[in-house]
Design an enzyme around this catalytic site. Structure first.
Site, PDB file in Angstrom:
ATOM      1  N   LYS A 107       0.815  -1.211   0.000  1.00  0.00           N
ATOM      2  CA  LYS A 107       0.000   0.000   0.000  1.00  0.00           C
ATOM      3  C   LYS A 107       0.857   1.272   0.000  1.00  0.00           C
ATOM      4  CE  LYS A 107      -4.067  -2.177   0.813  1.00  0.00           C
ATOM      5  NZ  LYS A 107      -3.767  -3.609   0.898  1.00  0.00           N
TER       6      LYS A 107
HETATM    7  C1  LIG Z   1      -4.485  -4.739   0.487  1.00  0.00           C
HETATM    8  C2  LIG Z   1      -3.756  -6.002   0.412  1.00  0.00           C
HETATM    9  C3  LIG Z   1      -4.091  -6.998  -0.530  1.00  0.00           C
HETATM   10  C4  LIG Z   1      -5.269  -6.853  -1.462  1.00  0.00           C
HETATM   11  O1  LIG Z   1      -5.073  -5.850  -2.419  1.00  0.00           O
HETATM   12  P1  LIG Z   1      -6.316  -5.278  -3.265  1.00  0.00           P
HETATM   13  O2  LIG Z   1      -5.774  -4.158  -4.049  1.00  0.00           O
HETATM   14  O3  LIG Z   1      -7.320  -4.846  -2.243  1.00  0.00           O
HETATM   15  O4  LIG Z   1      -6.829  -6.403  -4.087  1.00  0.00           O
HETATM   16  C5  LIG Z   1      -3.315  -8.129  -0.592  1.00  0.00           C
HETATM   17  N1  LIG Z   1      -2.265  -8.304   0.248  1.00  0.00           N
HETATM   18  C6  LIG Z   1      -1.927  -7.389   1.167  1.00  0.00           C
HETATM   19  C7  LIG Z   1      -0.789  -7.677   2.074  1.00  0.00           C
HETATM   20  C8  LIG Z   1      -2.650  -6.214   1.279  1.00  0.00           C
HETATM   21  O5  LIG Z   1      -2.292  -5.301   2.188  1.00  0.00           O
END
Ligand SMILES: *Cc1c(COP(=O)(O)O)cnc(C)c1O
Length: 490
Positions: A107
């Site tokens: 993120k």
């Molecule tokens: C947010 C997240 C996901 C999922 O990603 P999306 O964009 O919501 O599909 C997968 N793995 C981790 C570690 C995350 O933080």
């Protein structure tokens, strides 16, 4: 220009789309035209240069100064090294490590950039003096957003997380955040309830008007915000360039990409990369036991009326996958009437079924699979045994689904896995998978043990978390969120 998936908005500039977060009456902003780019032109660029080029294509009206600040975040003090997203070869797979940012999950790749984009974008809409960012998090977005927006002038941020739905490390990361403008709230409910309530507030004229009187506009740092998706497109081009540079593929050769998926944001960014011209053969969507998406690709029915499981990959414990709306918009050949019907049905009936044409196209663009909890553990164990590489549970979901895809399809195309979190964020699960006899309920002890067992260093942002002071957090029921916001901010 950007339009609404539900056809209920006039065309907006990218800056307006980012400032608004989502379409005021429901619906998500999508680019009217997806720009094409020749990836060969990009291969001499460093990460920031690449990000600059791609962001500018989608936001040509952004000032050079903001653009420089935005792409300037990919530097060693924030992302560990000159390469913020290294491609590591593990067995026959390329693992794209997207977790070298301050909060150890992918993120950060977008949430470090978003505040810069948002600061300028906000000025393009009305007379807002202050922005209130509302975030629903399944664990990782929360901390990454808090870090990104901490002490940014003119912006306040409130993060809502499911009380028992995030890992100990994730929770502590959020509740120890410093900064005068940050608020963290535990919600008695699951992620979908947090997200639905927050989306409802964005769409509530009463709330918008009430906060307007206090000189606030709402915005979102969730992946419903175009400003979140855009920086994520960049690392797929980066991954390709690295695979070509180290000779894993010839220039122009096709690759597959597997993405562990929750809200469908990360994989949607890969879809946009493909549409822009990146040579991608298959996009593979990997779900955990909350397999609402893989069921959709099998049946054409999206059904959220099902048991909700708390898994060891909590950031994917999601049944209402927000960005899927954008995907279906593209798959239905931009038929906003259909999208409107489907998502109204999802809200009222809890499910919808798409027509056969849309389903066929969706299947052509995305393959899907899922992994159960035992398979995740076994995959972490096996990968460490055979390759000495430590997978986090989310990435392990993707590796398992990938292996299954190889076995059933016979495809031998070079494949890249989007690795979304550091294994230390989920140290207890990872340790129990690799060395069951060393498992402990104490999450902080797990971090230490995992580090001494594997020789991998604990990321700096996760060190000493147990010693930090927990700032006061609020706890609330989903239905009380609007009242709490009024109490906190007005
Ligand atoms: C947010 C997240 C996901 C999922 O990603 P999306 O964009 O919501 O599909 C997968 N793995 C981790 C570690 C995350 O933080």
């Amino acid at each position: 220009m950007y339009i609404s998936t539900r056809g209920n908005s006039s065309e907006r500039t990218g800056k307006e789309a980012i400032a608004l977060g989502m379409v005021p009456n429901g619906g998500l902003f999508v680019p009217r035209i997806i720009p094409k780019i020749n990836w060969q032109e990009l291969k001499e660029l460093n990460y920031s240069g690449l990000a600059r080029k791609i962001i500018k294509l989608y936001l040509p009206e952004l000032s050079d100064r903001t653009l420089d600040q935005a792409v300037g975040v990919y530097r060693p003090d924030l992302f560990d090294s000159e390469n913020p997203a290294p491609l590591v070869q593990v067995g026959n797979l390329g693992i794209l490590e997207l977790w070298h940012g301050p909060t150890s999950a992918f993120k950060d790749m977008a949430l470090q950039v978003l505040p810069h984009l948002l600061k300028e974008s906000i000025q393009s809409i009305e007379e807002a003096e202050k922005v209130l960012i509302l975030v629903a998090t399944s664990g990782d977005t929360g901390k990454a957003a808090l870090e990104g927006f901490r002490d940014v002038p003119g912006i306040e941020i409130a993060v809502f997380y499911p009380e028992n739905g995030v890992s100990a490390v994730q929770e502590r990361q959020m509740t120890t955040t410093e900064g005068k403008n940050t608020f963290v709230i535990a919600v008695k409910g699951n992620f979908d309830e947090c997200q639905s309530k927050v989306k409802e507030i964005f769409g509530s004229k009463a709330m918008i008007d009430e906060f307007k009187k206090g000189k606030y506009v709402f915005s979102s740092a969730n992946s419903i915000n175009w400003g979140r998706l855009l920086p994520q497109i960049v690392y797929y081009f980066w991954a390709y360039a690295q695979a070509a540079a180290c000779g894993k593929i010839q220039a122009g050769e096709l690759i597959n990409i597997v993405v562990p998926t929750g809200n469908f944001g990360n994989i949607l960014a890969a879809y946009y990369a493909k549409e822009m011209g990146l040579p991608i053969k298959e996009l593979i969507c990997a779900s955990n036991q909350n397999n609402v998406l893989s069921e959709f690709f099998q049946t054409g029915i999206y059904n959220r009326l099902r048991p909700f499981y708390l898994t060891t990959s909590p950031s994917m414990d999601i049944l209402i996958s927000s960005n899927f709306e954008r995907f279906l918009y593209h798959m239905s050949d931009c038929d906003s009437e259909k999208v409107n019907l489907w998502f109204k049905e999802l809200q009222s009936e809890g499910k919808f079924e798409v027509d056969s044409q849309t389903l066929a196209k969706a299947r052509e663009y995305v393959k899907a699979g899922w992994a159960n909890e035992d398979e995740v553990q076994a995959t972490i164990h096996k990968t460490y045994d055979e390759c000495g590489y430590v997978l986090d549970p989310h990435t392990a979901v993707a590796v398992k689904v990938c292996q299954e895809y190889f076995d059933t399809s016979g495809d031998s195309t070079y494949t890249i896995i989007a690795s979304t979190a550091s294994p230390f964020k989920f140290a207890g699960t990872v340790l129990r998978s690799i060395a069951p006899q060393q498992g402990t309920e104490n999450e902080w002890e797990s971090l230490e043990r995992l580090s001494s067992l594997t020789g991998w260093a604990i990321p700096s942002g996760l060190q000493g978390l147990d010693q930090k002071t927990v700032n006061k957090t609020e706890t609330t029921a989903p239905s009380e969120i609007p009242n709490l916001l009024t109490k906190l901010f007005l």
